[in-house]
Scaffold this motif. Structure first.
Motif, PDB file in Angstrom:
ATOM      1  N   THR A   1      -7.447  10.920  -2.840  1.00 51.07           N
ATOM      2  CA  THR A   1      -8.850  10.940  -3.255  1.00 51.07           C
ATOM      3  C   THR A   1      -9.276   9.660  -3.959  1.00 51.07           C
ATOM      4  O   THR A   1     -10.455   9.468  -4.231  1.00 51.07           O
ATOM      5  CB  THR A   1      -9.111  12.131  -4.194  1.00 51.07           C
ATOM      6  N   ARG A   2      -8.333   8.809  -4.287  1.00 47.01           N
ATOM      7  CA  ARG A   2      -8.705   7.577  -4.971  1.00 47.01           C
ATOM      8  C   ARG A   2      -7.747   6.450  -4.610  1.00 47.01           C
ATOM      9  O   ARG A   2      -6.620   6.688  -4.153  1.00 47.01           O
ATOM     10  CB  ARG A   2      -8.703   7.773  -6.486  1.00 47.01           C
ATOM     11  N   LEU A   3      -8.220   5.249  -4.815  1.00 43.38           N
ATOM     12  CA  LEU A   3      -7.421   4.050  -4.565  1.00 43.38           C
ATOM     13  C   LEU A   3      -7.214   3.330  -5.895  1.00 43.38           C
ATOM     14  O   LEU A   3      -8.174   2.972  -6.579  1.00 43.38           O
ATOM     15  CB  LEU A   3      -8.149   3.118  -3.586  1.00 43.38           C
TER      16      LEU A   3
ATOM     17  N   LEU B   1       0.860  -1.183   0.000  1.00 45.65           N
ATOM     18  CA  LEU B   1       0.000   0.000   0.000  1.00 45.65           C
ATOM     19  C   LEU B   1       0.893   1.229   0.000  1.00 45.65           C
ATOM     20  O   LEU B   1       1.619   1.487   0.965  1.00 45.65           O
ATOM     21  CB  LEU B   1      -0.909   0.015   1.235  1.00 45.65           C
ATOM     22  N   GLN B   2       0.854   1.989  -1.104  1.00 39.76           N
ATOM     23  CA  GLN B   2       1.637   3.211  -1.209  1.00 39.76           C
ATOM     24  C   GLN B   2       0.826   4.375  -0.638  1.00 39.76           C
ATOM     25  O   GLN B   2      -0.275   4.658  -1.102  1.00 39.76           O
ATOM     26  CB  GLN B   2       1.985   3.487  -2.677  1.00 39.76           C
TER      27      GLN B   2
ATOM     28  N   VAL C   1     -13.623   5.720  -6.466  1.00 41.99           N
ATOM     29  CA  VAL C   1     -13.515   4.507  -7.266  1.00 41.99           C
ATOM     30  C   VAL C   1     -12.202   3.819  -6.987  1.00 41.99           C
ATOM     31  O   VAL C   1     -11.224   4.443  -6.578  1.00 41.99           O
ATOM     32  CB  VAL C   1     -13.622   4.803  -8.781  1.00 41.99           C
ATOM     33  N   ILE C   2     -12.207   2.522  -7.176  1.00 46.51           N
ATOM     34  CA  ILE C   2     -10.987   1.739  -7.174  1.00 46.51           C
ATOM     35  C   ILE C   2     -10.686   1.429  -8.618  1.00 46.51           C
ATOM     36  O   ILE C   2     -11.493   0.805  -9.304  1.00 46.51           O
ATOM     37  CB  ILE C   2     -11.146   0.438  -6.378  1.00 46.51           C
TER      38      ILE C   2
ATOM     39  N   PHE D   1      -1.815  -1.671  -3.745  1.00 49.31           N
ATOM     40  CA  PHE D   1      -2.742  -0.541  -3.764  1.00 49.31           C
ATOM     41  C   PHE D   1      -1.944   0.753  -3.719  1.00 49.31           C
ATOM     42  O   PHE D   1      -0.925   0.847  -3.035  1.00 49.31           O
ATOM     43  CB  PHE D   1      -3.700  -0.606  -2.567  1.00 49.31           C
ATOM     44  N   ASP D   2      -2.432   1.751  -4.437  1.00 50.35           N
ATOM     45  CA  ASP D   2      -1.744   3.037  -4.528  1.00 50.35           C
ATOM     46  C   ASP D   2      -2.700   4.131  -4.063  1.00 50.35           C
ATOM     47  O   ASP D   2      -3.738   4.370  -4.669  1.00 50.35           O
ATOM     48  CB  ASP D   2      -1.316   3.292  -5.978  1.00 50.35           C
TER      49      ASP D   2
END
Length: 312
Positions: free
Chosen positions: A274-276, A235-236, A300-301, A268-269
């Motif tokens: 505001t978003r994944l 996870l970044q 949104v992903i 995951f970034d």
């Protein structure tokens, strides 16, 4: 004519007066009750008086500007009278070697009790090893120094240039770690990652549900964290303590409603809070996944192909 014979009166022997036993004072009774001889008590009293007089003399000489040589001579004289360090008692050790502490405490120009600098011993101990957070040194007359060491506790394992080391909560280097016998502690990776240990612990504390699932944390570019989970995903996070905390809280909320970890994602970034952006092997097109925690305005992903991982 009859003679009158007078009978003499027999004298009774005088009984000696009984002397009352001398009154024993309360102090004498206390001394008698002590489990030491009277000679020992006298010796202790003599040492105490000499110590007080000697200390007062040395303090007066220092205050009046008497040359240090004279003050040292007075101190040595007090040492020859019995006030010389012959015993060093050490407490508080868990990991450090007792002999190391003893050698540092005994490394004095003079072992005459008035000339031993307690503050210098404390400073030498703290400067010697990262394990020593603080030390308390005191005298116990006539001949003993008491040294109590406060050791740091290992907080994490730091990996840099392929080498593993134990570090304390403030990032202080403690000792190397054997890769075959690694303790159960958080792993931080990268240059200067040890300096970020306090901030890293605060970061994990904002998401207790994820804390036990984090296997390691890499400090990237001396500005942000990338977490690695036990299930293999990364996870970044964005740079900045506040932004990273908000992103991790958001990720924990999303994982709690619709599990993300252990579902086949590679990573995951959230560098853009505001978003994944998620990466999954074999995916060739983006796929928008509604954020179940977002309500009316869903985030949104974005599912990305595994080879499209961004750097930095």
């Amino acid at each position: 004519m009859s003679a009158t014979i007078k009978r003499g009166t027999a004298r009774r022997p005088v009984q000696p007066k009984r002397r009352k036993p001398p009154k024993v004072s309360i102090i004498d009774r206390m001394i008698t009750a002590l489990p030491v001889s009277e000679a020992t008590l006298r010796r202790i009293a003599t040492w105490s008086i000499m110590g007080v007089v000697g200390a007062a003399t040395l303090a007066t000489a220092t205050y009046l500007g008497v040359p240090g040589m004279v003050g040292s001579a007075i101190g040595e004289g007090i040492g020859q009278a019995g006030f010389r360090v012959t015993n060093i008692q050490i407490t508080g050790l868990n990991r450090m070697d007792h002999n190391v502490i003893y050698r540092i405490a005994a490394n004095q120009p003079s072992m005459a009790m008035p000339l031993v600098s307690l503050e210098k011993i404390r400073q030498d101990l703290v400067a010697h090893s990262g394990w020593i957070e603080d030390a308390h040194v005191s005298r116990r007359l006539p001949d003993t120094l008491i040294v109590h060491v406060v050791e740091r506790q290992p907080s994490a394992i730091w990996q840099k240039d392929g080498k593993l080391s134990l570090i304390a909560a403030n990032g202080t280097w403690l000792e190397p770690v054997d890769p075959e016998a690694m303790p159960d502690l958080p792993l931080v990776i990268g240059a200067h990652a040890n300096e970020q240990e306090p901030a890293y612990r605060q970061l994990l504390n904002v998401a207790p549900a994820l804390r036990g699932q984090v296997k390691a944390a890499t400090w990237v570019g001396n500005r942000r964290w990338t977490l690695t989970f036990e299930s293999g995903e990364t996870l970044q996070l964005p740079q900045g303590d506040e932004a990273a905390s908000k992103a991790l809280i958001k990720f924990a909320q999303m994982d709690g409603v619709r599990p993300l970890l252990g579902k086949g994602w590679l990573g995951f970034d959230m560098r853009d809070p505001t978003r994944l952006v998620a990466r999954k092997p074999g995916v060739t097109t983006n796929k928008a996944i509604t954020d179940p925690t977002a309500g009316a305005t869903p985030a949104v992903i974005e599912a990305k192909q595994s080879g499209a991982q961004a750097q930095g």
